[in-house]
Design a protein around this motif. Structure first.
Motif, PDB file in Angstrom:
ATOM      1  N   GLY A  56      -5.091  72.092  70.496  1.00 34.21           N
ATOM      2  CA  GLY A  56      -5.767  71.105  69.918  1.00 34.21           C
ATOM      3  C   GLY A  56      -5.628  71.434  68.263  1.00 34.21           C
ATOM      4  N   GLU A  81       3.428  61.847  70.735  1.00 31.48           N
ATOM      5  CA  GLU A  81       2.548  61.370  69.614  1.00 31.48           C
ATOM      6  C   GLU A  81       1.545  62.447  69.201  1.00 31.48           C
ATOM      7  N   ARG A  82       0.922  62.839  70.409  1.00 31.44           N
ATOM      8  CA  ARG A  82      -0.226  63.872  70.300  1.00 31.44           C
ATOM      9  C   ARG A  82      -0.030  65.046  69.484  1.00 31.44           C
ATOM     10  N   ILE A  83       1.121  65.706  69.922  1.00 37.18           N
ATOM     11  CA  ILE A  83       1.489  66.863  69.082  1.00 37.18           C
ATOM     12  C   ILE A  83       2.032  66.691  67.676  1.00 37.18           C
ATOM     13  N   ASP A  85       0.566  64.183  65.708  1.00 39.37           N
ATOM     14  CA  ASP A  85      -0.819  63.921  65.131  1.00 39.37           C
ATOM     15  C   ASP A  85      -1.357  65.226  64.859  1.00 39.37           C
ATOM     16  N   ASN A  86      -1.374  66.131  65.937  1.00 40.60           N
ATOM     17  CA  ASN A  86      -1.986  67.439  65.747  1.00 40.60           C
ATOM     18  C   ASN A  86      -1.350  68.371  64.681  1.00 40.60           C
TER      19      ASN A  86
END
Ligand SMILES: NC(=O)c1ccc[n+]([C@@H]2O[C@H](COP(=O)([O-])OP(=O)(O)OC[C@H]3O[C@@H](n4cnc5c(N)ncnc54)[C@H](OP(=O)(O)O)[C@@H]3O)[C@@H](O)[C@H]2O)c1
Length: 249
Positions: A56, A81-83, A85-86
């Motif tokens: 995270g 997308e998640r990485i 955004d992180n």
């Protein structure tokens, strides 16, 4: 001697590997490539390698400080997308300069028959009633979206053999790791009597051959468009990324 500049390269793409190879030729730069750990045997990459999620935004922010990272290059796939955004949030918190390396998306040209959709669920809706034999060129995580299409036979390409059954009724798995070229893609589509393709708009050349062959064979492509881009400094080629890095070190 001056300490080397440390670059965290978020990878998992051909471009990230090429950038690591090009940076390895330069003095005074240490590259740490980070992979999620999705493929069992990743190809060799020069420099250091770390594998697995960071845990995270907070953990990534800590990692940037503890590892004395000077620059972060996000060369992950445009659908990861998640990485991304992180990484954006962690770089914002720590003040670490960040570059997104992302090829421009493919554009339809004359002769293409694309049905453009926003995500895998919309792709499944677009397929219903359109074809009986479909080449499904999406990741393992997106396959569930197609599970209700029990009257369609799917050809699914993966890097590693799946450990269990896929969430599809009728399918065959073909193993392969890009880049792919047109002759192989044409043979694959013809051998399996493919009538339509589902693809993500990844951009770049490594996986474009199937799109060109679909055009040549007159097959429809259900094209999943990229998630909306967030603001970032962006490079669209490995050469651009090298210039950005050189300007900051
Ligand atoms: N999505 C695609 O279509 C696609 C296609 C080709 C290659 N890839 C590559 O496959 C990897 C995973 O993609 P995804 O779409 O599953 O990612 P995602 O949904 O954006 O990320 C899910 C989680 O996986 C971890 N992660 C992802 N990429 C990482 C990296 N390079 N290094 C360390 N941790 C990472 C992070 O865990 P934590 O939150 O714990 O840090 C992240 O929150 C990426 O490296 C991407 O470049 C993806």
């Amino acid at each position: 001697m001056a300490e080397a500049h440390r670059i965290l390269l978020l990878g998992g793409t051909n471009d990230s590997r090429e950038l690591a190879e090009r940076l390895a030729e330069r003095d005074g730069i240490e590259v740490i490539t980070s992979l999620a750990g999705r493929t069992e045997h990743p190809l060799a990459i020069p420099g250091s390698l770390r594998i697995g999620g960071f845990g995270g935004v907070e953990a990534l922010t800590r990692y940037l400080a503890e590892e004395h990272i000077d620059l972060l290059v996000d060369a992950t796939h445009p659908f990861a997308e998640r990485i991304s955004d992180n990484a954006a949030a962690a770089c914002c918190r720590s003040g670490t300069p960040r570059l997104v390396l992302s090829r421009p998306p493919w554009q339809a040209v004359a002769g293409d028959h694309w049905i453009t959709v926003a995500d895998a669920k919309a792709a499944a809706r677009a397929l219903a009633g359109r074809a009986r034999r479909v080449f499904l060129s999406v990741g393992r995580q997106e396959l569930e979206a197609f599970e209700a299409l029990t009257d369609i036979w799917f050809l699914v390409r993966m890097i590693d053999a799946p450990r269990g059954d896929l969430p599809l009724r009728n399918y065959e798995v073909v193993l392969g790791r890009g880049p792919f070229e047109a002759n192989g893609e044409r043979a694959l589509l013809l051998l399996h009597g493919i009538q339509a393709l589902v693809a993500k708009n990844s951009g770049g050349e490594a996986t474009y051959a199937k799109i060109a062959v679909a055009r040549e064979l007159g097959l429809p492509v259900v094209m999943i468009e990229r998630p909306v881009c967030r603001k970032a400094e962006t490079a669209t080629s490995v050469d651009d990324a090298l210039s950005w890095i050189a300007a900051r070190l």
